[in-house]
Design a protein around this motif. Sequence first.
Motif, PDB file in Angstrom:
ATOM      1  N   THR A 104       0.835  -1.189   0.000  1.00 26.23           N
ATOM      2  CA  THR A 104       0.000   0.000   0.000  1.00 26.23           C
ATOM      3  C   THR A 104       0.880   1.252   0.000  1.00 26.23           C
ATOM      4  O   THR A 104       2.057   1.199   0.376  1.00 26.23           O
ATOM      5  CB  THR A 104      -0.915   0.032   1.234  1.00 26.23           C
ATOM      6  N   LEU A 107       2.785   1.972   3.236  1.00 26.44           N
ATOM      7  CA  LEU A 107       3.867   1.076   3.649  1.00 26.44           C
ATOM      8  C   LEU A 107       5.209   1.493   3.058  1.00 26.44           C
ATOM      9  O   LEU A 107       6.200   1.591   3.782  1.00 26.44           O
ATOM     10  CB  LEU A 107       3.542  -0.367   3.248  1.00 26.44           C
ATOM     11  N   VAL A 225      -1.805   1.794   7.912  1.00 23.41           N
ATOM     12  CA  VAL A 225      -0.456   1.320   8.240  1.00 23.41           C
ATOM     13  C   VAL A 225      -0.079   1.851   9.617  1.00 23.41           C
ATOM     14  O   VAL A 225      -0.284   3.027   9.921  1.00 23.41           O
ATOM     15  CB  VAL A 225       0.570   1.775   7.189  1.00 23.41           C
ATOM     16  N   ASN A 254       7.345   0.815   9.409  1.00 25.18           N
ATOM     17  CA  ASN A 254       5.977   0.788   8.908  1.00 25.18           C
ATOM     18  C   ASN A 254       5.473  -0.656   8.879  1.00 25.18           C
ATOM     19  O   ASN A 254       6.136  -1.538   8.314  1.00 25.18           O
ATOM     20  CB  ASN A 254       5.902   1.384   7.499  1.00 25.18           C
ATOM     21  N   GLN A 256       2.253  -2.985   7.777  1.00 23.27           N
ATOM     22  CA  GLN A 256       0.993  -3.122   7.043  1.00 23.27           C
ATOM     23  C   GLN A 256       0.345  -4.456   7.419  1.00 23.27           C
ATOM     24  O   GLN A 256       0.937  -5.516   7.203  1.00 23.27           O
ATOM     25  CB  GLN A 256       1.249  -3.083   5.541  1.00 23.27           C
TER      26      GLN A 256
END
Length: 335
Positions: A104, A107, A225, A254, A256
């Motif tokens: 995404t 991310l 996220v 990060n 996800q």
Amino acid sequence: MTGDRQQGPDARAITSRRRVLAAAAFAPVLTAVSPAAAAARPLPARTTGPGHGKRVQPVPTDLGHWAGVAKALGRGGNMLRDTMYHTAFPRRDLLVVSDGVVVTPGLALGTHVAFVRYADGSTMVMGDVVVTEDELQPVIDAWQANGIEQSALHKHLLAQTPDLWWAHVHGHGHDAVALARGLRAGFDRTGTPPPETPDRSTPVDLDTAGMEAALGAAGSVEDGVYKVIFMRRETIADGHLILPPGLGSTSAFNFQPVGGGRAALSGDCAMLADEVPHVLKALRRGGIKLVEVHNHHLSEDPRLFFTHFWAVDDGVRLARALRRAVDATDVVPGG
């Protein structure tokens, strides 16, 4: 024989060739530049290396100071810690798959640029820009024609489709709008879509309380996220410019969600040279895959190195592995 020896044809040819090469060396000095490139061209002190001359402090600003920059970039931004004007350009136009995960924008597909005003009246901008491999060269050409430097070119992900690159950009001058226009010239050669309001309300399928306890820091949710940031404790300078805390010197993790409390992790860690081997070992011992080790800057002091990494695993397990890497660096939670 020495003295006033008469030159033969070969010697004259060598002399002529040297003259041609010498003239060619000075040709760039005589080349005309565009007005935008001249306005955004880095100031002389930027090229003299770390620690040159008196260091200049950033000054507080507000959104009103950056109205012209927002107009030039074609979208609004936000203030960070009263000194950084930040603008995001997430690549929502791309469908990216890496390690079987649909990545995404939150991310690993976020372009970010930050502007800082300094006590000498100058403005510095730096950022990290996501481009496809087909976009890369035209984007770089546009930036170079408009006075925007590239300080790094690398990967944030392992094998991915389509092929992507992350370019770090840098500019310094007395015309902030010209710097913004220079950046925009490159952005306009990408498929970056118009801005959308990020979703900060959607809960994530992760044990964030357990992850915060493991990392020793609180995170936040943006665009689905979960993100945790740490900042270097040291004062970092870019040439003679003092960087605001957190600019160009953060470790960012990060997460996800991919289901069942598991997460795809994409992150990077800011390190001093003597911290690098300890961080890399900690990451690998935690089953985290290394992607890159490199620099983001050209003239920072102290010298910083960055590693990008990737993993898919239980969120709390990943956080515990990351904590060992965090503990090997001199950082504080970034909030």
